[in-house]
Design a protein around this motif. Sequence first.
Motif, short mmCIF file in Angstrom:
data_model
loop_
_atom_site.label_atom_id
_atom_site.label_comp_id
_atom_site.label_asym_id
_atom_site.label_seq_id
_atom_site.Cartn_x
_atom_site.Cartn_y
_atom_site.Cartn_z
N THR A 51 0.83 -1.20 0.00
CA THR A 51 0.00 0.00 0.00
C THR A 51 0.87 1.25 0.00
OG1 THR A 51 -0.10 0.21 2.41
CG2 THR A 51 -1.70 -1.26 1.36
N SER A 52 0.23 2.37 -0.21
CA SER A 52 0.98 3.62 -0.18
C SER A 52 1.58 3.86 1.20
CB SER A 52 0.08 4.78 -0.58
OG SER A 52 -1.03 4.86 0.30
N GLY A 53 0.98 3.26 2.21
CA GLY A 53 1.50 3.41 3.56
C GLY A 53 2.58 2.40 3.90
N GLY A 54 2.84 1.46 3.00
CA GLY A 54 3.92 0.51 3.21
C GLY A 54 3.47 -0.86 3.73
N ASP A 55 2.19 -1.05 3.94
CA ASP A 55 1.72 -2.37 4.35
C ASP A 55 1.83 -3.34 3.18
OD1 ASP A 55 -0.94 -0.82 6.23
OD2 ASP A 55 1.05 -1.47 6.90
N THR A 56 2.22 -4.58 3.50
CA THR A 56 2.44 -5.56 2.46
C THR A 56 1.54 -6.78 2.64
OG1 THR A 56 4.26 -6.57 3.70
CG2 THR A 56 4.82 -4.87 2.10
N ASN A 57 1.34 -7.48 1.55
CA ASN A 57 0.52 -8.68 1.54
C ASN A 57 1.14 -9.65 0.54
OD1 ASN A 57 -1.70 -10.40 2.00
ND2 ASN A 57 -2.77 -9.59 0.22
N PHE A 58 1.26 -10.92 0.93
CA PHE A 58 1.90 -11.92 0.08
C PHE A 58 1.03 -13.16 -0.05
CE2 PHE A 58 6.08 -10.05 -0.35
CZ PHE A 58 6.19 -9.24 0.78
N ALA A 59 1.12 -13.79 -1.20
CA ALA A 59 0.53 -15.10 -1.35
C ALA A 59 1.29 -16.08 -0.46
CB ALA A 59 0.61 -15.55 -2.81
N ASP A 60 0.58 -17.05 0.09
CA ASP A 60 1.22 -18.02 0.98
C ASP A 60 2.37 -18.74 0.29
OD1 ASP A 60 -1.86 -19.09 2.66
OD2 ASP A 60 -0.51 -17.39 3.03
N SER A 61 2.24 -18.97 -1.00
CA SER A 61 3.25 -19.73 -1.74
C SER A 61 4.58 -19.00 -1.89
CB SER A 61 2.71 -20.09 -3.12
OG SER A 61 2.40 -18.92 -3.86
N VAL A 62 4.60 -17.70 -1.64
CA VAL A 62 5.85 -16.95 -1.82
C VAL A 62 6.36 -16.33 -0.52
CG1 VAL A 62 5.16 -16.42 -4.19
CG2 VAL A 62 4.81 -14.70 -2.40
N LYS A 63 5.61 -16.49 0.55
CA LYS A 63 6.04 -15.91 1.83
C LYS A 63 7.40 -16.47 2.22
CE LYS A 63 1.51 -14.80 3.81
NZ LYS A 63 0.51 -15.15 4.83
N GLY A 64 8.26 -15.59 2.67
CA GLY A 64 9.60 -15.99 3.08
C GLY A 64 10.59 -16.06 1.92
N ARG A 65 10.11 -15.99 0.69
CA ARG A 65 11.00 -16.03 -0.48
C ARG A 65 10.98 -14.73 -1.27
NH1 ARG A 65 9.91 -19.45 -4.54
NH2 ARG A 65 7.64 -19.49 -4.18
#
Length: 115
Positions: A51-65
């Motif tokens: 987001t413009s505020g810097g919050d992030t969201n990831f698909a479970d399949s790519v988290k940590g990578r």
Amino acid sequence: VQLQASGGGLVQAGGSLRLSCDASGRFLRFRSMGWYRQGPGKERELVAAITSGGDTNFADSVKGRFTISRDSAKRTVYLQMNALKPEDTAVYYCNIEMPNSSLYWGQGTLVTVSS
């Protein structure tokens, strides 16, 4: 609003790539920028968003990578992809969501991960 994605290519499993998406046009603010991908025979799916505020969201399949970051001054969003797997092979698209919920898409960049 125009989006230009770059950075795709061919990489061996376990390798890394960084995708960039440059946004241009007349806008002052955005709600979020993100990366989606569409693999062979698959539907387009969210990979990561910020987001413009810097919050992030990831698909479970790519988290940590994968990590996502942005350079607000340059209106650029980056997707750092590490420990790539063959199943990450896809066309990667960036998008931007404006405050009025309008969506714009880039042209896509192909990522191929060989085993």
